[in-house]
Scaffold this motif. Structure first.
Motif, PDB file in Angstrom:
ATOM      1  N   ASN A   1       0.816  -1.212   0.000  1.00 22.08           N
ATOM      2  CA  ASN A   1       0.000   0.000   0.000  1.00 22.08           C
ATOM      3  C   ASN A   1       0.852   1.265   0.000  1.00 22.08           C
ATOM      4  O   ASN A   1       0.467   2.272  -0.584  1.00 22.08           O
ATOM      5  N   LYS A   2       2.022   1.205   0.634  1.00 25.63           N
ATOM      6  CA  LYS A   2       2.938   2.356   0.614  1.00 25.63           C
ATOM      7  C   LYS A   2       3.443   2.609  -0.806  1.00 25.63           C
ATOM      8  O   LYS A   2       3.589   3.750  -1.227  1.00 25.63           O
ATOM      9  N   PHE A   3       3.694   1.525  -1.557  1.00 21.11           N
ATOM     10  CA  PHE A   3       4.148   1.690  -2.939  1.00 21.11           C
ATOM     11  C   PHE A   3       3.050   2.269  -3.814  1.00 21.11           C
ATOM     12  O   PHE A   3       3.331   2.995  -4.766  1.00 21.11           O
ATOM     13  N   ARG A   4       1.807   1.954  -3.494  1.00 19.31           N
ATOM     14  CA  ARG A   4       0.689   2.472  -4.282  1.00 19.31           C
ATOM     15  C   ARG A   4       0.486   3.963  -4.032  1.00 19.31           C
ATOM     16  O   ARG A   4       0.015   4.678  -4.896  1.00 19.31           O
ATOM     17  N   ALA A   5       0.808   4.402  -2.833  1.00 20.03           N
ATOM     18  CA  ALA A   5       0.548   5.807  -2.445  1.00 20.03           C
ATOM     19  C   ALA A   5       1.496   6.788  -3.103  1.00 20.03           C
ATOM     20  O   ALA A   5       2.458   6.542  -3.681  1.00 20.03           O
TER      21      ALA A   5
END
Length: 178
Positions: free
Chosen positions: A174-178
């Motif tokens: 999810n951090k990579f998506r943000a």
């Protein structure tokens, strides 16, 4: 005051799947019974006792109404989880996670949306598989009357730890998506 078993407090059987309606009904009943406003004219000791019971009721409801917290609680009631417990995950799972973690590290240097989507799909599949395995085992535990329950609880404990690991992986994704 000793910590009361939440299932006993709510007069529910110790199971992984609780009757949500009975749980809510008992929560509201106890919330009314232990509401501090009804005890303002009582002694400080009585007010402190009621506040403690009200807090216990809220904490019990938080745990029993959340499936993951309930699993952790049932495992702890059976002495399956200990503070600082260093649980060893299965080797095949760790090997799979090593591959996933390598892919995550590569994405730090080379962000690739396609690889991110593939990795996310892979994690989705693992989570779904674990969920199915967990459901089978919790249902089996709830249907048995003590016979072989320890071996089922050990399986549930293993699934619980693997799920926790996958949740951390999901957070990284999810951090990579943000």
């Amino acid at each position: 005051m000793t910590e009361k078993n939440y299932f006993e407090l709510y007069e529910l059987p110790l199971t992984f799947k609780v009757d949500e309606l009975k749980l809510k009904k008992k929560f509201y009943e106890l919330s009314k019974r232990y509401h501090p406003d009804f005890y303002v004219n009582e002694s400080e000791e009585k007010q402190a006792e009621i506040l403690e019971l009200s807090t216990l009721n809220n904490k019990a409801y938080q745990v029993l109404s959340d499936p993951l917290k309930r699993i952790e609680y049932v495992l702890s009631l059976h002495d399956m989880l200990a503070e600082g417990d260093k649980y060893v995950l299965p080797q095949d799972f760790l090997m799979d996670m090593m591959d996933v973690n390598e892919a995550l590290m590569e994405m730090e240097f080379d962000h690739d949306e396609l690889k991110l989507a593939q990795l996310s799909t892979q994690i989705d599949g693992m989570e779904l598989s674990l969920f199915d395995e967990l459901k089978r085992n919790t249902d089996e535990f709830d249907q048995k009357e003590g016979a072989d329950s320890e071996s089922i609880l050990l399986k549930i404990k293993d699934i619980w730890y693997r799920q926790k690991y996958l949740m951390r992986i999901r957070e990284s994704l999810n951090k990579f998506r943000a």
